[in-house]
Design a protein around this motif. Structure first.
Motif, PDB file in Angstrom:
ATOM      1  N   ASP A 113       0.827  -1.200   0.000  1.00 33.15           N
ATOM      2  CA  ASP A 113       0.000   0.000   0.000  1.00 33.15           C
ATOM      3  C   ASP A 113       0.865   1.255   0.000  1.00 33.15           C
ATOM      4  O   ASP A 113       1.968   1.274   0.552  1.00 33.15           O
ATOM      5  CB  ASP A 113      -0.899   0.023   1.245  1.00 33.15           C
ATOM      6  N   GLN A 140       0.284   4.224  -5.918  1.00 38.98           N
ATOM      7  CA  GLN A 140       1.646   3.864  -5.508  1.00 38.98           C
ATOM      8  C   GLN A 140       2.705   4.742  -6.170  1.00 38.98           C
ATOM      9  O   GLN A 140       3.863   4.740  -5.736  1.00 38.98           O
ATOM     10  CB  GLN A 140       1.930   2.405  -5.862  1.00 38.98           C
ATOM     11  N   GLN A 188      -5.680  -5.483   5.896  1.00 40.80           N
ATOM     12  CA  GLN A 188      -6.129  -4.098   5.713  1.00 40.80           C
ATOM     13  C   GLN A 188      -7.652  -3.969   5.596  1.00 40.80           C
ATOM     14  O   GLN A 188      -8.155  -3.004   5.022  1.00 40.80           O
ATOM     15  CB  GLN A 188      -5.462  -3.468   4.468  1.00 40.80           C
ATOM     16  N   GLU A 253      -6.941   0.366   3.504  1.00 39.08           N
ATOM     17  CA  GLU A 253      -6.014   0.750   2.440  1.00 39.08           C
ATOM     18  C   GLU A 253      -6.033  -0.366   1.418  1.00 39.08           C
ATOM     19  O   GLU A 253      -6.362  -1.505   1.737  1.00 39.08           O
ATOM     20  CB  GLU A 253      -4.616   0.974   3.015  1.00 39.08           C
ATOM     21  N   THR A 255      -4.290  -1.578  -2.728  1.00 32.66           N
ATOM     22  CA  THR A 255      -3.807  -1.356  -4.089  1.00 32.66           C
ATOM     23  C   THR A 255      -4.702  -2.228  -4.959  1.00 32.66           C
ATOM     24  O   THR A 255      -5.752  -1.796  -5.410  1.00 32.66           O
ATOM     25  CB  THR A 255      -2.318  -1.729  -4.222  1.00 32.66           C
ATOM     26  N   GLY A 276      -7.693   4.039  -1.637  1.00 26.81           N
ATOM     27  CA  GLY A 276      -6.586   3.479  -2.404  1.00 26.81           C
ATOM     28  C   GLY A 276      -6.937   3.198  -3.847  1.00 26.81           C
ATOM     29  O   GLY A 276      -7.522   4.018  -4.562  1.00 26.81           O
TER      30      GLY A 276
END
Length: 348
Positions: A113, A140, A188, A253, A255, A276
């Motif tokens: 993350d 990112q 997460q 969070e 990705t 995110g």
């Protein structure tokens, strides 16, 4: 062009779900895998990790990653690949760059993350040894730039999904009783918000199934209408996706998110949060995205799906269509194109 790929595999992930699956759709090449066991938290385990991690590029580097890098170094010197792709660089990059022939190009995929990037990857000139960084999310990019990585080396190629392994149920999805809500995963996840939501849901309208690590289940103890599960087989997990009316993913969070992709591929409407990389993977046709930590918004979104069968079914079909765009076939094609650019490119 000869590509060597390596990756540790998290034992908690389905063998049909992780990023390592991409090798099945890429051009032929050597692939090295090993299990990534749970981190040992006893004193000896902490000492071993501390010693082995002194020069490692990732603070998440583990003893199993050392074993994997040794195999990779041996293969690199024996077969002299043009490119080595570390499929999970934020776990498995320790010393490889110091031990392989200089002519070999390095590609690394980063899953961590954005909020943790600076703590996981150590600032160092060695970061520039990686010729191309594959990111799971646009979020990112800025933390990588803050570490000194040139923007031109950063390439967002979204995580894929096996659309043949995860597919819609053929059962009639018209709701006849309570709306079946499914929440999957541990890492997460926003269990505070999920627990608060579980306490206020109308038990006559909704039932919630939470699939997560056993040590999270206590948070739902005594809350009626909540079923907590863990340790499911792949077929059992798929069965729960097929039984569900919608996928709820509350995250702190993110990705990429395997459960999100699996639910989409199974044709489930998505309720999640504006956190995110989540908005990059879904679209407005298949999802309702709520503000972080706003449990009232989430409850309202579930109410919308409960009241409107047509909308829920339309969103489910849109989820499957979005998943088809993230089929590993397409993700592998973009990755292969990146290999070709790295192979002919000039190092900056």
């Amino acid at each position: 062009m000869n590509v060597l790929r390596y990756c540790g595999i998290n034992r908690n992930l389905s063998r049909k779900a992780g990023y390592h699956q991409i090798v099945e759709w890429l051009s032929p090449g050597e692939s090295l895998f090993c299990d990534r066991p749970p981190v040992k938290k006893d004193l000896f385990g902490r000492i071993v990790r501390k010693v082995l991690g002194l020069g490692a590029m990732s603070s998440w580097h583990q003893p199993s990653s050392i074993k994997l890098e040794i195999l990779c170094v041996k293969c690199a010197w024996r077969k002299r690949p043009d490119i080595i792709h570390c499929l999970w660089l934020d776990h498995d990059w320790g010393y490889l760059d110091l031990l392989i022939p200089r002519h070999i190009r390095l590609v690394g995929t980063v899953h961590v993350d954005a909020s943790l990037m600076g703590r996981v990857l150590k600032p160092s000139k060695r970061l520039h040894r990686v010729d191309a960084w594959v990111l799971m999310s646009e979020t990112q990019a800025q933390p990588m730039i803050d570490l000194g990585i040139p923007r031109e080396r950063l390439h967002v190629i979204h995580h894929g999904i096996n659309i043949d392994q995860f597919y819609p149920s053929d059962r009639d999805k018209t709701r006849r009783d309570r709306l079946k809500i499914l929440h999957v995963g541990t890492h997460q996840r926003n269990f505070d918000c999920l627990r608060s939501l579980a306490t206020v849901l109308d038990k006559a309208k909704f039932e919630l199934t939470v699939i997560s690590a056993p040590d999270t289940h206590y948070q739902f103890s005594g809350i009626p209408g909540v079923c907590c599960l863990s340790g499911l087989s792949e077929s059992q997990l798929l069965d729960h996706y097929h039984r569900a009316d919608c996928l709820l993913q509350l995250v702190n969070e993110a990705t990429a998110n395997n459960a999100l992709l699996e639910g989409m591929a199974c044709g489930l409407p998505i309720i999640s949060q504006l956190v995110g990389g989540v908005p990059e993977y879904v679209n407005e046709k298949c999802s309702i995205l709520c503000n972080p930590n706003d449990c009232t918004e989430v409850e309202d979104a579930l109410g919308i799906l409960y009241d409107d069968d047509k909308l829920r079914l339309d969103m489910g079909r849109a989820s499957r269509q979005r998943a088809l765009e993230l089929d590993w076939v397409h993700v592998a094609e973009k990755t292969q194109q990146l290999y070709e650019r790295v192979f002919v490119g000039v190092r900056h």
